[in-house]
Write a protein that holds these residues in place. Structure first.
Motif, short mmCIF file in Angstrom:
data_model
loop_
_atom_site.label_atom_id
_atom_site.label_comp_id
_atom_site.label_asym_id
_atom_site.label_seq_id
_atom_site.Cartn_x
_atom_site.Cartn_y
_atom_site.Cartn_z
N ASP A 37 15.19 39.18 94.90
CA ASP A 37 15.46 40.57 95.25
C ASP A 37 14.50 41.15 96.28
OD1 ASP A 37 17.70 40.97 93.60
OD2 ASP A 37 16.42 41.20 91.85
N LEU A 38 13.70 40.29 96.88
CA LEU A 38 12.73 40.78 97.86
C LEU A 38 13.41 41.36 99.09
CD1 LEU A 38 9.99 38.02 97.93
CD2 LEU A 38 9.83 40.31 96.95
N ARG A 39 12.78 42.36 99.65
CA ARG A 39 13.28 42.93 100.89
C ARG A 39 12.31 42.69 102.03
NH1 ARG A 39 17.87 46.02 100.53
NH2 ARG A 39 18.60 46.11 98.40
N LEU A 40 12.88 42.54 103.20
CA LEU A 40 12.07 42.29 104.38
C LEU A 40 11.60 43.63 104.94
CD1 LEU A 40 10.93 40.44 106.55
CD2 LEU A 40 13.17 40.39 107.61
N ARG A 55 6.09 40.87 105.20
CA ARG A 55 5.71 41.86 104.21
C ARG A 55 6.94 42.19 103.39
NH1 ARG A 55 1.37 44.86 104.42
NH2 ARG A 55 0.92 44.04 106.48
N THR A 56 6.80 42.19 102.06
CA THR A 56 7.97 42.38 101.21
C THR A 56 7.86 43.62 100.32
OG1 THR A 56 6.98 40.86 99.60
CG2 THR A 56 8.55 39.93 101.15
N ALA A 57 6.81 44.42 100.57
CA ALA A 57 6.68 45.67 99.85
C ALA A 57 5.88 46.62 100.72
CB ALA A 57 5.96 45.47 98.51
N ASP A 58 6.14 47.90 100.55
CA ASP A 58 5.35 48.88 101.28
C ASP A 58 3.94 48.90 100.73
OD1 ASP A 58 7.01 50.05 103.26
OD2 ASP A 58 8.19 50.95 101.66
#
Ligand SMILES: [Zn+2]
Length: 108
Positions: A37-40, A55-58
């Motif tokens: 479920d990671l976001r780019l 980076r996968t999180a703010d």
């Protein structure tokens, strides 16, 4: 706040397939599920040829992750994959010395 970051599995499906397999091998089931479920959020801007980290999180640049932080080095067939995990959340994927990744899916 921003929710329109693409899923990493849509952009780099091969990466996520390999990542989840490696995490399962390491017994990191939880992280394997998270990886799906990671976001780019952002790509590394260091400009080094061998670096395709994402980076996968703010997270504020230059801030330490804090006490709940750990590194999870994996053993891919090529190059290096190292996860930065903070409180069970995958924040950053270091992708070093790997063959070039090609973006999949529709381009705007
Ligand atoms: Zn970099």
């Amino acid at each position: 706040m921003e929710q329109d970051h693409p899923l990493v599995r849509d952009v780099f499906p091969d990466l996520i397939a390999e990542l989840t397999a490696l995490l399962e091998d390491e017994g990191e089931r939880e992280l394997a599920l998270c990886a799906w479920d990671l976001r780019l959020v952002d790509e590394c801007s260091c400009g080094d040829d061998f670096c395709q980290s994402i980076r996968t999180a703010d997270h504020p640049k230059g801030q330490p992750y804090g006490a709940g932080h750990r590194c999870v080095p994996l053993l891919p067939s090529k190059g290096m994959l190292i996860l930065d995990v903070a409180d069970g959340r995958i924040m950053y994927i270091e992708i070093l010395d790997r063959p070039p990744m090609h973006r999949q899916g529709a381009q705007p």
